[in-house]
Design a protein around this motif. Sequence first.
Motif, PDB file in Angstrom:
ATOM      1  N   GLN A 195     -51.170  13.965 -27.365  1.00  0.00           N
ATOM      2  CA  GLN A 195     -49.864  13.369 -27.609  1.00  0.00           C
ATOM      3  C   GLN A 195     -49.343  12.695 -26.341  1.00  0.00           C
ATOM      4  N   GLY A 206     -46.663  13.182 -24.727  1.00  0.00           N
ATOM      5  CA  GLY A 206     -46.091  14.156 -23.793  1.00  0.00           C
ATOM      6  C   GLY A 206     -47.145  14.808 -22.917  1.00  0.00           C
ATOM      7  N   ASP A 207     -48.383  14.910 -23.433  1.00  0.00           N
ATOM      8  CA  ASP A 207     -49.462  15.514 -22.654  1.00  0.00           C
ATOM      9  C   ASP A 207     -49.774  14.695 -21.407  1.00  0.00           C
ATOM     10  N   GLY A 216     -47.741  12.755 -19.668  1.00  0.00           N
ATOM     11  CA  GLY A 216     -46.649  12.966 -18.705  1.00  0.00           C
ATOM     12  C   GLY A 216     -46.759  14.321 -18.021  1.00  0.00           C
ATOM     13  N   THR A 217     -47.132  15.341 -18.817  1.00  0.00           N
ATOM     14  CA  THR A 217     -47.288  16.684 -18.249  1.00  0.00           C
ATOM     15  C   THR A 217     -48.402  16.698 -17.218  1.00  0.00           C
ATOM     16  N   TRP A 218     -49.546  16.110 -17.550  1.00  0.00           N
ATOM     17  CA  TRP A 218     -50.680  16.087 -16.614  1.00  0.00           C
ATOM     18  C   TRP A 218     -50.356  15.261 -15.371  1.00  0.00           C
ATOM     19  N   GLY A 272     -47.372  14.921 -14.072  1.00  0.00           N
ATOM     20  CA  GLY A 272     -46.474  15.771 -13.287  1.00  0.00           C
ATOM     21  C   GLY A 272     -47.226  16.850 -12.534  1.00  0.00           C
ATOM     22  N   VAL A 273     -48.211  17.457 -13.215  1.00  0.00           N
ATOM     23  CA  VAL A 273     -49.028  18.494 -12.571  1.00  0.00           C
ATOM     24  C   VAL A 273     -49.811  17.896 -11.401  1.00  0.00           C
ATOM     25  N   THR A 303     -47.417  17.134  -8.513  1.00  0.00           N
ATOM     26  CA  THR A 303     -47.030  18.387  -7.866  1.00  0.00           C
ATOM     27  C   THR A 303     -48.158  18.912  -6.992  1.00  0.00           C
TER      28      THR A 303
END
Length: 178
Positions: free
Chosen positions: A2, A4-5, A7-9, A11-12, A15
């Motif tokens: 998806q 959102g996945d 964006g999450t990756w 961000g990870v 970070t």
Amino acid sequence: MQAGDIGTWAGVALTLLISIGAWVDAQRQARIGREANEISHRQAEAAERRARAVEEALASALRLLGERAPSLELPELPEMPGVGGGGPGEVRWEVGRRGRYGFELRNVGSATAFGVRVDPDGLGGVARNLPEDATVRPGEGVRFVMAATFGRRLPGEVCVRWGGYGRAEAQVVPVSAE
């Protein structure tokens, strides 16, 4: 997968990159701290050696004075042009690199300088163990630490101030690249 996945990756990953950068900088700061600590220990040992030498010289002078006291005539004390803060040209400085972050401020003149300090203004980056009210004899030096951090470069020169017997002098000294 998806939207959102992604964006999450991202961000990870961001970070993780920031964490690695912070860890590398912390390691560099720790290394600078260890080197500064080592230099301060060497300076303390040198100060102890000088203090012992002064104590021995004083004890010897007192013994000699005790032996010669009955027949002692005090001569007039001569001027001591090579002591005190000297006149212009008597105290000269060089700054040389000693290791990766270490530097040495060296008196290459012919007079002893009292109240020696390196002006911290304009040094940028990290500067530790700067001389403050030091006594530097001809041919001797004092060590300190400077490091470029956070995009700041090492200065090309440092301002050295010293004085003695009511005089105050300053000299801008170029920092050796070697």
